[in-house]
Design an enzyme around this catalytic site. Sequence first.
Site, PDB file in Angstrom:
ATOM      1  N   GLY A 140      34.463  36.130  43.450  1.00  0.00           N
ATOM      2  CA  GLY A 140      34.648  37.218  44.395  1.00  0.00           C
ATOM      3  C   GLY A 140      35.432  38.359  43.773  1.00  0.00           C
ATOM      4  O   GLY A 140      35.940  38.245  42.653  1.00  0.00           O
ATOM      5  N   PRO A 150      38.432  41.193  43.117  1.00  0.00           N
ATOM      6  CA  PRO A 150      39.876  40.982  42.940  1.00  0.00           C
ATOM      7  C   PRO A 150      40.591  41.040  44.282  1.00  0.00           C
ATOM      8  O   PRO A 150      40.183  41.779  45.175  1.00  0.00           O
ATOM      9  CB  PRO A 150      40.307  42.169  42.073  1.00  0.00           C
ATOM     10  N   GLY A 151      41.637  40.267  44.415  1.00  0.00           N
ATOM     11  CA  GLY A 151      42.455  40.333  45.619  1.00  0.00           C
ATOM     12  C   GLY A 151      41.863  39.632  46.824  1.00  0.00           C
ATOM     13  O   GLY A 151      42.331  39.815  47.939  1.00  0.00           O
ATOM     14  N   LYS A 202      41.509  34.241  45.542  1.00  0.00           N
ATOM     15  CA  LYS A 202      40.993  33.119  44.745  1.00  0.00           C
ATOM     16  C   LYS A 202      42.117  32.357  44.045  1.00  0.00           C
ATOM     17  O   LYS A 202      42.200  31.135  44.110  1.00  0.00           O
ATOM     18  CB  LYS A 202      39.982  33.641  43.704  1.00  0.00           C
ATOM     19  N   THR A 203      42.969  33.126  43.367  1.00  0.00           N
ATOM     20  CA  THR A 203      44.037  32.469  42.619  1.00  0.00           C
ATOM     21  C   THR A 203      45.059  31.853  43.559  1.00  0.00           C
ATOM     22  O   THR A 203      45.508  30.723  43.360  1.00  0.00           O
ATOM     23  CB  THR A 203      44.755  33.490  41.716  1.00  0.00           C
ATOM     24  N   SER A 224      18.460  47.575  42.379  1.00  0.00           N
ATOM     25  CA  SER A 224      18.520  47.571  43.833  1.00  0.00           C
ATOM     26  C   SER A 224      18.524  48.964  44.461  1.00  0.00           C
ATOM     27  O   SER A 224      18.528  49.097  45.669  1.00  0.00           O
ATOM     28  CB  SER A 224      19.728  46.770  44.316  1.00  0.00           C
ATOM     29  N   LYS A 247      27.895  44.553  50.049  1.00  0.00           N
ATOM     30  CA  LYS A 247      27.279  45.874  50.268  1.00  0.00           C
ATOM     31  C   LYS A 247      27.406  46.289  51.733  1.00  0.00           C
ATOM     32  O   LYS A 247      27.722  47.444  52.033  1.00  0.00           O
ATOM     33  CB  LYS A 247      25.808  45.834  49.866  1.00  0.00           C
TER      34      LYS A 247
HETATM   35  P1  ADP Z   1      42.359  36.999  43.380  1.00  0.00           P
HETATM   36  O1  ADP Z   1      42.758  35.832  42.607  1.00  0.00           O
HETATM   37  O2  ADP Z   1      41.114  36.797  44.176  1.00  0.00           O
HETATM   38  O3  ADP Z   1      42.300  38.261  42.603  1.00  0.00           O
HETATM   39  P2  ADP Z   1      44.895  36.691  44.638  1.00  0.00           P
HETATM   40  O4  ADP Z   1      44.832  35.254  44.926  1.00  0.00           O
HETATM   41  O5  ADP Z   1      45.680  37.136  43.460  1.00  0.00           O
HETATM   42  O6  ADP Z   1      43.433  37.260  44.513  1.00  0.00           O
HETATM   43  O7  ADP Z   1      45.371  37.411  45.913  1.00  0.00           O
HETATM   44  C1  ADP Z   1      46.048  38.660  45.935  1.00  0.00           C
HETATM   45  C2  ADP Z   1      47.109  38.671  46.992  1.00  0.00           C
HETATM   46  O8  ADP Z   1      46.544  38.669  48.278  1.00  0.00           O
HETATM   47  C3  ADP Z   1      48.011  37.471  46.941  1.00  0.00           C
HETATM   48  O9  ADP Z   1      49.312  37.873  47.161  1.00  0.00           O
HETATM   49  C4  ADP Z   1      47.539  36.604  48.094  1.00  0.00           C
HETATM   50  O10 ADP Z   1      48.560  35.837  48.608  1.00  0.00           O
HETATM   51  C5  ADP Z   1      47.027  37.613  49.072  1.00  0.00           C
HETATM   52  N1  ADP Z   1      45.920  37.084  49.868  1.00  0.00           N
HETATM   53  C6  ADP Z   1      44.616  37.091  49.533  1.00  0.00           C
HETATM   54  N2  ADP Z   1      43.864  36.538  50.483  1.00  0.00           N
HETATM   55  C7  ADP Z   1      44.694  36.190  51.479  1.00  0.00           C
HETATM   56  C8  ADP Z   1      44.510  35.569  52.765  1.00  0.00           C
HETATM   57  N3  ADP Z   1      43.315  35.215  53.189  1.00  0.00           N
HETATM   58  N4  ADP Z   1      45.590  35.335  53.502  1.00  0.00           N
HETATM   59  C9  ADP Z   1      46.810  35.701  53.079  1.00  0.00           C
HETATM   60  N5  ADP Z   1      47.056  36.292  51.901  1.00  0.00           N
HETATM   61  C10 ADP Z   1      46.015  36.550  51.097  1.00  0.00           C
END
Ligand code: ADP
Length: 753
Positions: free
Chosen positions: A340, A342-343, A346-347, A660, A703
């Site tokens: 997915g 960023p943000g 996932k992590t 697309s 999209k």
């Molecule tokens: P990714 O690994 O997808 O880039 P992160 O896991 O680093 O995203 O998430 C970025 C920030 O957003 C983190 O501080 C995370 O705790 C917060 N966050 C993301 N999704 C959620 C969610 N569904 N509920 C609460 N906090 C979230």
Amino acid sequence: MTIRAIYNTLLLPDVSYYFKKDFFPNQEPVHTGADILFMLLKNEKEDGNYTPEDFYPIGISARIEGDSEGDTVHIRTLDRMDFSMVEIENGQINAAAAIRPEIQDMSEEEEKEEFGKLRTALLKFVQGYQWGLWARSFILQRKNMNDLVCALSDYLNLSPDDKYAILAADSRRERYELITRAVNEFMELSKVAEEAKTAQKDNQEQLYREAALKKQIDYLQKELDDMHPENVSDVRKFEKKIASSGMNKEAKQEAEKVLNRMRQEGKESHEYGMLYDYLDFVTSLSWKTPRMPKIDLDKAQAVLDEEHYGLKKVKERIIQQLAVMALNKKQHGSILLFVGAPGTGKTSIGQSIAKALGREYVRISLGGIRDEAEIRGHRRTYIGAMPGRIMEGMKRSGASNPVMVLDEVDKLAKDYGGDPASALLEVLDPEQNSTFTDHYMNVPYDLSNVLFVCTANSTDTIPEPLLNRMEVISFPGYTAVEKFQIARKHLLPKAMKAAGIPEESLEVTDDAIRRIIEEYTMEAGVRGLKKQMDILCRTAAVELVRKTGDTLHVTEENLEKYLGRNKLHLEKRLTQADPGVVTGLAWTRAGGEILFIESKLVNGKGGLMITGQLGDVMKESVQIALSIVKALYPEETKVLEEKTLHIHVPAGAVPKDGPSAGITLVTAMASLVTGKPVSTDYAMTGEVSLRGTVMPIGGLPEKLMAAQRAGITKVFIPADNVEDLEDVAEEVKTKLEIIPVKKVTDVLDRLLG
Ligand code: ADP
């Protein structure tokens, strides 16, 4: 003539025997010259009550030669005898006896020769023994074969039956063979026994020697330690650590080898640091096999819900995974790949999995890794050699069963330094990873208890074999409503806490949060939103410190005071509809975007002009679109003979390649040549074939979310993508009119009539 019973004795003719006197009870005639017969017993009986069946049928006759020194009687055997009509009365044996003739089937020379051979072998055999000298003269005194074998008979391994068989052999040759075999067997057996004894002794000696050497080493070591007290602490420290680490055999051997080097080299050596680092590394790893902790699904669900808003499907899949692990009693499951923008969490959800399982968490970023050694480590022959990131992560986790998040597996590069993806495959493969060998460590380490979770923005660049190993779970991004909840429940409280702002000192209105989402962020995830919350809290902190006591109210109106005017320049829907301009939808690694396709007729000598840094696939789409439009509007496209068609796709940040945009290009050109503008309420996505068929595309949820964010209200999508709508958030679906199309003419009919 007296008949005597005798047991377990090798009786052969013409041999001297010496008996104890008490073998002959008083009343018997034991005077010199008396004749006597011997019958052989098969078995000895304690009560002495023998019957005729207890005797072998062949015995021997003998003559008493006289008293020899003191209490022994000397007897010389004569002939072999056949006994018959045996009767026993009061212990007295009565029988008829007749001489049993021998078959003389060997010449005298031959007999001598056989005897000589056997004697030589025996003499040679006894040489090696302490008693050899005594045995030698004993053997040399024997005059013939019978004499020799009878003298030795106590030492030979012969049963009563064996002894009788030698006596009973009528043929000389046969008897000699039996004797030779018995003597040879005896010699072989003795040799083997002797060898076993020596071997045992050697073993024992080696043990003594080892113990003595160890003591000596310890002693010398102490002396060395006294001379160089500065080395002692490190060496002792690692000695203890190695002993208590629980390392496997190979690792222990290697560590001890390095420790020995460390002892020898001393602190001044330039290698000392390297040796120190190695020992520090391997002893910091956890080598213990972890217990299988109990998995509590309710607790796990609670942890996931508490830390992340939404993500229902993702959490469901994680819980399934944990359930499978619990049933299999395994610490790992299939390898999950979170895909997915960023943000999207996932992590951080990887971290929540660790928390839910009560296991350590460690994150490793793989982005930009080009060199295989980054995964597998550098061999220690290099100066500055280091372990690979995987083992380095294991050390950081301090456990042997952490949850390991491998971030950005789609950004592994391939280079001259080998293929990091294939090294990663080895790490992840449950068939191989129990003996993963980092080059730096040079000994296997068991990674099979690690729970691996990978993340990526897209699966496109992940090598096929690696992708096949993993189970893809997509994170489609958040809707505005979800973002609002995430900000309210998670991001804002966290940001306040980080800035040290007490709960009651700062109030942010709902409208303010919504405005931040709409005007300050433009993303699928919540990274930008988090950043804005942090900025807001930092600014608020300054204000709070300046004028203490008051509660700050952040509203839609005063928001700019906190976040500045740095609103994003957003790709919002167009305000004015012009012929030749149509809105398309693109998928990017950061989620979805809208883009505009602009077309214009310019003076020139016909042909196409394309600008906006389009990729090859998109350039082809332009050609296809032109052919379709020419076929559909033959009259209207006649102008293209004198004018040049200019296609431009602005928005620098969006990578513009992929098929697309097909229907968008056709619609833009058709709008241009017909002079009819397309309403800016519309956006569209779909690949198109030369026949005008609309073909499916990827990234539909992203999209559509982008379209909704930008204020679009109607979207054309390929009919074949309708199933994907299941993955699209309800909130997005209710705000958009989604129009599935099969042919590009469906779009043109609706928009241009
Ligand atoms: P990714 O690994 O997808 O880039 P992160 O896991 O680093 O995203 O998430 C970025 C920030 O957003 C983190 O501080 C995370 O705790 C917060 N966050 C993301 N999704 C959620 C969610 N569904 N509920 C609460 N906090 C979230």
